[in-house]
Design an enzyme around this catalytic site. Sequence first.
Site, PDB file in Angstrom:
ATOM      1  N   THR A 166       0.881  -1.153   0.000  1.00 44.01           N
ATOM      2  CA  THR A 166       0.000   0.000   0.000  1.00 44.01           C
ATOM      3  C   THR A 166       0.916   1.198   0.000  1.00 44.01           C
ATOM      4  OG1 THR A 166      -1.650  -1.143   1.351  1.00 44.01           O
ATOM      5  CG2 THR A 166      -1.692   1.246   1.452  1.00 44.01           C
ATOM      6  N   THR A 184      -4.098   1.513  -2.620  1.00 37.21           N
ATOM      7  CA  THR A 184      -3.619   0.121  -2.729  1.00 37.21           C
ATOM      8  C   THR A 184      -4.470  -0.666  -3.720  1.00 37.21           C
ATOM      9  OG1 THR A 184      -3.091  -1.866  -1.424  1.00 37.21           O
ATOM     10  CG2 THR A 184      -5.122  -0.755  -0.872  1.00 37.21           C
ATOM     11  N   THR A 217       0.096   0.242   6.496  1.00 33.54           N
ATOM     12  CA  THR A 217       0.174  -0.785   5.465  1.00 33.54           C
ATOM     13  C   THR A 217       0.249  -2.112   6.216  1.00 33.54           C
ATOM     14  OG1 THR A 217       2.575  -0.903   5.324  1.00 33.54           O
ATOM     15  CG2 THR A 217       1.521   0.761   3.973  1.00 33.54           C
ATOM     16  N   GLY A 218      -0.092  -3.172   5.554  1.00 34.14           N
ATOM     17  CA  GLY A 218      -0.053  -4.471   6.236  1.00 34.14           C
ATOM     18  C   GLY A 218      -1.404  -5.137   6.177  1.00 34.14           C
TER      19      GLY A 218
END
Length: 320
Positions: A166, A184, A217-218
Site C-alpha cells: 500500500t 492500494t 500498510t499491512g
Amino acid sequence: MFVVASQNGRVGIAAAMQVLRDGGAALDAVEAGIRLVEANPDDHSVGYGGYPNLLGEVELDAAIMDGRDLTGGAVGALKGYPHPISVARKVLEKLPHVFLVGEGAARFAAEMGFESCELLTEPARETWKERLREDLPPDVLAHLTEQPDLWRYVEIATDPERARGTTNFIAQDAQGNLAVGVSTSGWAWKYPGRVGDSPIIGAGLYADNRYGAAACTGTGEMAIRAATAHSVVFYMKMGLSVVEAGQRAMADLNDLGGRYLSGMNLIAVDRAGNHVGFSSRPDAKYLYFTDAMDAPAEAPRLYIPLNERWQRSTSGACSG
Ligand code: ASP
C-alpha cells in the site's frame, strides 16, 4: 512543512514536497505524491499494474482525509480507474458521502470525467496466472469464474508472506494543516469485492490537525478490527507522544484473536512534525522530506513484533 511516506512513495515524495513549496495545500501534496505511485507500473501493490483479485480483476482502494475538519473521501473495489486517490478526493469535495464502492464508485469516477483504462498489466497477469497454477487444482482453475465455491480457494491463494503493499502519504503544509492519503490494490488474489483498511477512515488512515496523523500498510483486516490509525491519533489526544501512541496502537493488535494474523506497519506524525514509523518486521523503513531538506531521506521503523499466525481452515479448500 513535511511529507512522510511509506517506502514505495519514493517515486512521488519529491512531487508532493514541490506542491507544498509552491504554496499548495497538504491535501494537494498527498494526492500529487500518491498519483505517481499509482501510475508506477512496477509497483504491483498500488494502482496501474497492481496485482488482481482471484478472478484476475484489479480492484483498487484509496482514501484521503483532511486534518482541518476531519472530512474524508474514499473508494473501495474500484475497477478500471488508475487514480483512485483522485476519485476519493472528489468524493470528499462533491458528495454528502464519505465512501463509495464498486460500480457506484466507477460510475462516479466517470461522471467526474476520469479516464478509464485496463489496469491489469502483462507482468501482473503472468504472476497471477503462475501463482494460481501453483496453488489451485487444475479443474478449479479451468472454471474459476463459474466456481460456485470460490471462497474455499482464497485461503490457499492469499498468503500473508506474499505480494502485498500500500502507499501511505502524510503531509503538513505551510498553514500547519495535516492531510493523509492511502492507496492500494489490496491483497493479491483476494476474494472479489474484498475491501481492506486502506479506504476506511480510522482503520488505514486518520488525520486531525490538533493532534497528528497516521496511516497503515499491512494486514488490513487487523487494522479494521483494531481501528489502528484512529487509535494512534486518539492516543496522542490522550496525551501520549507520537512514539508512545504508535507503540500502543501496535500493541493493541496483539489483543486480536482469530486464525488470520499477520504483519502491520504504521507511519505517524504529531502536529509539531515529529514523525515515526513502526513495523512488525525488522529492518523496515519509511521516507520523510522536510522543507529544510534537499532530498527525501529514509528512516528505520521501530520494530514491534506482533503475534502472527495463519491457520488454514480444516473445512477450507480441497477438504470437501
Ligand atoms: N493494507 C493493505 C490491505 O489490506 C495491504 C497492504 O498494505 O499490504 O489491503
